[in-house]
Design a protein around this motif. Structure first.
Motif, PDB file in Angstrom:
ATOM      1  N   PRO A   1       0.833  -1.216   0.000  1.00 44.37           N
ATOM      2  CA  PRO A   1       0.000   0.000   0.000  1.00 44.37           C
ATOM      3  C   PRO A   1       0.861   1.256   0.000  1.00 44.37           C
ATOM      4  O   PRO A   1       1.870   1.327   0.707  1.00 44.37           O
ATOM      5  N   GLY A   2       0.486   2.209  -0.813  1.00 44.10           N
ATOM      6  CA  GLY A   2       1.181   3.500  -0.819  1.00 44.10           C
ATOM      7  C   GLY A   2       2.485   3.529  -1.577  1.00 44.10           C
ATOM      8  O   GLY A   2       3.245   4.494  -1.466  1.00 44.10           O
TER       9      GLY A   2
ATOM     10  N   GLN B   1       2.594   2.439  -5.073  1.00 51.33           N
ATOM     11  CA  GLN B   1       2.306   2.671  -6.495  1.00 51.33           C
ATOM     12  C   GLN B   1       1.045   3.497  -6.614  1.00 51.33           C
ATOM     13  O   GLN B   1       0.083   3.267  -5.896  1.00 51.33           O
ATOM     14  N   PHE B   2       1.074   4.431  -7.557  1.00 48.92           N
ATOM     15  CA  PHE B   2      -0.078   5.317  -7.712  1.00 48.92           C
ATOM     16  C   PHE B   2      -0.587   5.289  -9.142  1.00 48.92           C
ATOM     17  O   PHE B   2       0.159   4.980 -10.059  1.00 48.92           O
TER      18      PHE B   2
ATOM     19  N   HIS C   1      -1.724  14.670  -1.431  1.00 50.59           N
ATOM     20  CA  HIS C   1      -2.309  13.347  -1.648  1.00 50.59           C
ATOM     21  C   HIS C   1      -1.869  12.742  -2.965  1.00 50.59           C
ATOM     22  O   HIS C   1      -1.418  13.428  -3.868  1.00 50.59           O
ATOM     23  N   SER C   2      -2.031  11.439  -3.079  1.00 51.50           N
ATOM     24  CA  SER C   2      -1.607  10.735  -4.284  1.00 51.50           C
ATOM     25  C   SER C   2      -2.653  10.952  -5.381  1.00 51.50           C
ATOM     26  O   SER C   2      -3.807  11.271  -5.098  1.00 51.50           O
ATOM     27  N   PRO C   3      -2.228  10.800  -6.660  1.00 49.68           N
ATOM     28  CA  PRO C   3      -3.153  11.039  -7.773  1.00 49.68           C
ATOM     29  C   PRO C   3      -4.409  10.175  -7.722  1.00 49.68           C
ATOM     30  O   PRO C   3      -5.433  10.552  -8.293  1.00 49.68           O
ATOM     31  N   ASP C   4      -4.357   9.040  -7.010  1.00 48.48           N
ATOM     32  CA  ASP C   4      -5.547   8.171  -6.895  1.00 48.48           C
ATOM     33  C   ASP C   4      -6.772   8.971  -6.449  1.00 48.48           C
ATOM     34  O   ASP C   4      -7.872   8.761  -6.945  1.00 48.48           O
ATOM     35  N   LEU C   5      -6.558   9.868  -5.475  1.00 49.05           N
ATOM     36  CA  LEU C   5      -7.701  10.610  -4.909  1.00 49.05           C
ATOM     37  C   LEU C   5      -8.362  11.497  -5.968  1.00 49.05           C
ATOM     38  O   LEU C   5      -9.573  11.677  -5.953  1.00 49.05           O
TER      39      LEU C   5
ATOM     40  N   PRO D   1      -9.541   1.001  -8.428  1.00 53.21           N
ATOM     41  CA  PRO D   1      -8.426   1.233  -7.502  1.00 53.21           C
ATOM     42  C   PRO D   1      -7.286   0.233  -7.737  1.00 53.21           C
ATOM     43  O   PRO D   1      -7.541  -0.900  -8.158  1.00 53.21           O
ATOM     44  N   THR D   2      -6.063   0.648  -7.447  1.00 51.84           N
ATOM     45  CA  THR D   2      -4.921  -0.254  -7.467  1.00 51.84           C
ATOM     46  C   THR D   2      -5.118  -1.293  -6.365  1.00 51.84           C
ATOM     47  O   THR D   2      -5.447  -0.945  -5.232  1.00 51.84           O
ATOM     48  N   ALA D   3      -4.951  -2.584  -6.726  1.00 50.59           N
ATOM     49  CA  ALA D   3      -5.034  -3.647  -5.714  1.00 50.59           C
ATOM     50  C   ALA D   3      -3.682  -3.748  -5.024  1.00 50.59           C
ATOM     51  O   ALA D   3      -2.647  -3.821  -5.690  1.00 50.59           O
TER      52      ALA D   3
END
Lengths: 99, 363
Positions: free
Chosen positions: A15-16, A18-19, A39-43, A92-94
């Motif tokens: 977790p945290g 790869q984005f 924050h990471s680009p995921d958000l 989401p990234t697993a």
């Protein structure tokens, strides 16, 4: 065959680490500079917002400390609205379980 | 184990490895895939993670819990001090207030959680009441202000909260253990507030200070965020903060975790899930395969404690070939029943509309 499957298993990131990558288009550099500190680009990539909602969100983030010049604000809002509008779909990234 | 079994097991785990879904890499926000929420106690490594900011991990030798404010005797307690007090434990559900935001329509900003910002765990520590009794709370202190060690940058408002003193004295715990092991860092080590039946925004992580006060805490995370409309409106309607009140109890809800994708008419099939509420228990879970016209009771699992979830299962016999849609709805011990549509609210809190799964029925 077995090794291939084991390799797939091992490939789950911690977790945290790869984005999501944001799509390339005008405004990406401004977004990366202004938003990645907190924050990471995921958000960003999971939102489904109208231009009006993106404007309110970007303005809130600027009040909270996002480094975005007033003259770059519209470029950033346009970028976010273009890629992450109400029809956006996000996977989401697993990641591995969290010990 | 022979080679074929080994390959079979490897293939099965490779198809469905245990995993979490990353909603934000930093600060860390991780969702549990719904199909993995099948245990009464959700394993710590699969438990969802919600963080407003990145915590500073304290040195346990110097870490202290400060108790100040409206008290006769302010305290600074080490973990060892707390562990000398009478042990308390509770098994209950922790659900993020925003769980299901990603299912709301029209969409709103925020972490787009779908189903898995929820879990059930055994929490162990001391009662808030025992700690506050040692400090001696002054008459008139009606709100317990809570502070964590996460300290955000820039002009970002700190995540500081308060809860009614009455609730904190009733059944809240300061926990250092989760499911029998020390509280993991991402879940609030060394100490976290447990607020049975209430949404996760009250469950302060990385706790460093408790402060009884006459008035509620103010600030962004009390006055603007985590509020619920006094009179909810149609989807899309936005209310001013004064037209809302702080969100407290969870809403009655059930989810289907286990169902086959495709079946034949000749079988009986196992459907499973969980249900919980802000009320202490679930009275029943029902299943419908005719869009809510008729409902049949699911079997509730015996394991329970106040505010824990109930696992349930249901043996389903397909009625006709084609696509079947199964719905689940829960009713809690106070008689509240899960609604078909959730109450839309501008921040997307407490989604609890009926959950459905589609199953292909072959003749």
């Amino acid at each position: 065959m077995t090794w291939l499957l084991l390799a797939i298993l091992a490939a789950l990131p911690m977790p945290g680490t790869q984005f999501k990558q944001l799509p390339d288009s005008k405004g990406k550099a401004e977004i990366e500079h202004a938003c990645y500190t907190c924050h990471s680009p995921d958000l960003l990539a999971q939102q489904r917002l109208t231009p009006k909602q993106w404007t309110a969100t970007v303005e809130k983030m600027m009040r909270w400390g996002a480094e975005l010049k007033e003259s770059d604000k519209q470029v950033a809002i346009d970028y976010l609205s273009r890629h992450f509008g109400p029809e956006n779909r996000f996977t989401p990234t697993a990641t591995t379980p969290m010990k | 184990m022979d080679r074929r079994t080994f390959l079979g097991i490897t293939a099965a785990t490779a198809v469905m490895p245990k995993r979490l879904l990353q909603m934000n890499g930093y600060p860390l926000n991780l969702e549990t895939p719904l199909e993995l929420l099948t245990d009464y106690l959700t394993p710590n490594d699969l438990f969802f993670v919600r963080s407003h900011w990145i915590p500073r991990m304290p040195d346990l030798k110097t870490w202290r819990l400060t108790v100040d404010g409206e008290v006769k005797k302010p305290l600074k307690l080490s973990l060892a001090d707390l562990k000398k007090m009478p042990l308390a434990e509770t098994t209950c559900v922790l659900q993020c207030a925003g769980n299901g935001r990603g299912l709301q329509n029209p969409p709103m900003p925020g972490v787009q959680w779908r189903y898995g910002a929820v879990g059930n765990a055994l929490w162990r520590g001391v009662r808030v009441k025992d700690v506050l009794d040692r400090a001696g709370v002054n008459a008139g202190a009606a709100h317990l202000h809570t502070f964590g060690s996460d300290d955000p940058p820039g002009k970002v408002p700190p995540f500081q909260r308060s809860i009614e003193m009455e609730k904190s004295l009733d059944d809240c715990i300061l926990a250092w253990e989760m499911n029998g092991v020390p509280l993991p860092p991402q879940h609030g080590a060394p100490l976290r507030l447990i607020v049975p039946g209430w949404a996760g925004d009250h469950w302060m992580k990385w706790l460093v200070r408790l402060s009884p006060q006459k008035a509620p805490q103010s600030g962004f995370y009390m006055d603007t965020a985590y509020r619920w409309p006094l009179n909810p409106g149609a989807p899309g309607v936005a209310f001013k903060p004064e037209e809302m009140k702080p969100l407290t109890e969870l809403a009655v809800k059930s989810n289907i975790t286990t169902a086959p994708k495709a079946v034949t008419m000749r079988g009986i099939y196992d459907i499973r899930g969980f249900a919980f509420s802000g009320a202490p228990d679930i009275a029943k879970v029902e299943i419908s395969d005719d869009n809510g016209a008729t409902w049949k009771a699911a079997q509730l699992d015996a394991r329970h404690s106040p505010h824990a979830w109930r696992l349930w299962h249901y043996r389903w016999t397909p009625a006709k070939p084609g696509r079947a849609t199964l719905l689940a709805r829960a009713t809690d011990s106070r008689g509240a029943t899960q609604p078909r549509e959730t109450v839309w609210n501008q921040s997307g809190y407490l989604f609890n509309g009926w959950h459905s799964v589609d199953i292909e029925v072959k003749a």
